[in-house]
Design an enzyme around this catalytic site. Sequence first.
Site, PDB file in Angstrom:
ATOM      1  N   ARG A  88      72.241  62.771  27.433  1.00 20.58           N
ATOM      2  CA  ARG A  88      72.197  61.589  28.298  1.00 20.58           C
ATOM      3  C   ARG A  88      71.408  60.461  27.657  1.00 20.58           C
ATOM      4  NH1 ARG A  88      68.650  62.448  33.419  1.00 20.58           N
ATOM      5  NH2 ARG A  88      67.183  60.977  32.509  1.00 20.58           N
TER       6      ARG A  88
ATOM      7  N   HIS B  18      73.284  61.614  42.162  1.00 20.10           N
ATOM      8  CA  HIS B  18      74.092  62.726  41.661  1.00 20.10           C
ATOM      9  C   HIS B  18      73.320  64.044  41.714  1.00 20.10           C
ATOM     10  CE1 HIS B  18      71.876  61.134  38.190  1.00 20.10           C
ATOM     11  NE2 HIS B  18      71.913  62.353  37.693  1.00 20.10           N
TER      12      HIS B  18
ATOM     13  N   ASP C 207      68.568  58.730  38.405  1.00 19.56           N
ATOM     14  CA  ASP C 207      67.669  58.893  37.263  1.00 19.56           C
ATOM     15  C   ASP C 207      66.541  57.858  37.273  1.00 19.56           C
ATOM     16  OD1 ASP C 207      69.183  61.018  36.389  1.00 19.56           O
ATOM     17  OD2 ASP C 207      70.495  59.757  35.175  1.00 19.56           O
TER      18      ASP C 207
ATOM     19  N   HIS D 249      69.649  63.144  43.274  1.00 25.92           N
ATOM     20  CA  HIS D 249      68.670  62.180  42.761  1.00 25.92           C
ATOM     21  C   HIS D 249      69.402  61.055  42.029  1.00 25.92           C
ATOM     22  CE1 HIS D 249      69.751  64.392  39.179  1.00 25.92           C
ATOM     23  NE2 HIS D 249      69.177  63.446  38.450  1.00 25.92           N
TER      24      HIS D 249
HETATM   25  C1  SIN Z   1      71.106  64.775  35.143  1.00 22.64           C
HETATM   26  O1  SIN Z   1      70.776  64.593  36.302  1.00 22.64           O
HETATM   27  O2  SIN Z   1      70.814  64.000  34.232  1.00 22.64           O
HETATM   28  C2  SIN Z   1      71.940  66.001  34.790  1.00 22.64           C
HETATM   29  C3  SIN Z   1      73.254  66.021  35.466  1.00 22.64           C
HETATM   30  C4  SIN Z   1      74.073  67.218  35.035  1.00 22.64           C
HETATM   31  O3  SIN Z   1      73.591  68.048  34.266  1.00 22.64           O
HETATM   32  O4  SIN Z   1      75.212  67.349  35.472  1.00 22.64           O
END
Ligand code: SIN
Length: 291
Positions: A282, A266, A110, A108
């Site tokens: 984040r 990611h 963000d 996905h």
């Molecule tokens: C996310 O997609 O914000 C999390 C990524 C992760 O935990 O590595």
Amino acid sequence: MNTVDSIEARPSGAALGAEIVGVDLAQPLDDAAFARIVELFHRHEVAYFRDQRITPEQHVAFSRRLGELEVHVRQDCLRPGFPELFVVSNIIENGRPIGSQDAGQFWHSDLCYLREPSRASVFYALEVPQKDGKALGDTMFASATAAYDALADDIKARIENLRVVQSYAKGYYSVRRSGPRKPLTAAQQAKTPDIEHPLVRTHPYTGRKCLFVNEGYSARIAGLPQNESESLLAYLLEHATRPEFIYRHNWRPQDLLLWDNCSTQHKAVADYELPLRRHMERATLKGGVPH
Ligand code: SIN
């Protein structure tokens, strides 16, 4: 004090990703040094700094210098006192998870389901699970520019003006390691209706074309019969995450990593569980309407 001349990128050797060295984010960063970091970030799409001993205030301040920050709709996952920090963690304290336990365990980008998807995210590693001397809980990143560039010309022509429906509900309710989630509240649903975006978008800073599909939230291709939408989407999803477009980040505590939510997608690798602890935070930058 950081100086522009000390800052350099060490590319990962993959299609994207670079370590930025010569920066201490706990120290003042003048405009020239900051501009150099932004330039390297746009060039490499994922940029990380090792050994950054920063406070939540410094994490927020650095992120805010990059742009305005989002506050996530999942209020229960925000760091107390820091609504701009979304906690991603498997840790349970006083019987309650301290953050999202299984965020991002599918491909996905963000907030791709918002009218204005996020421009970039700034992820800080506080605790990284370790087993037999090896860090677990990697994050994989795929370059959406490399994926677009590698498409055959006839596919590029076919998808040029198509639109994709991005659906928060699709990702939210998908199968989870931690079990089914609570239904979205009416207020959360009102903030996250399904939305159409261009299937090919142009990066607002580099002008490069990016393939804007992901397995987590892309529900269908607008205006196509269902079977055509399903087969084209399946083809593009598989293509977008081919191994040659991927950089896999093996975390160390105190890594601060920036990922671009337009030129990359990611996925978090769920290869650990309690008592191995993972705690990341984040900050998420607002973005503009994709074009
Ligand atoms: C996310 O997609 O914000 C999390 C990524 C992760 O935990 O590595």
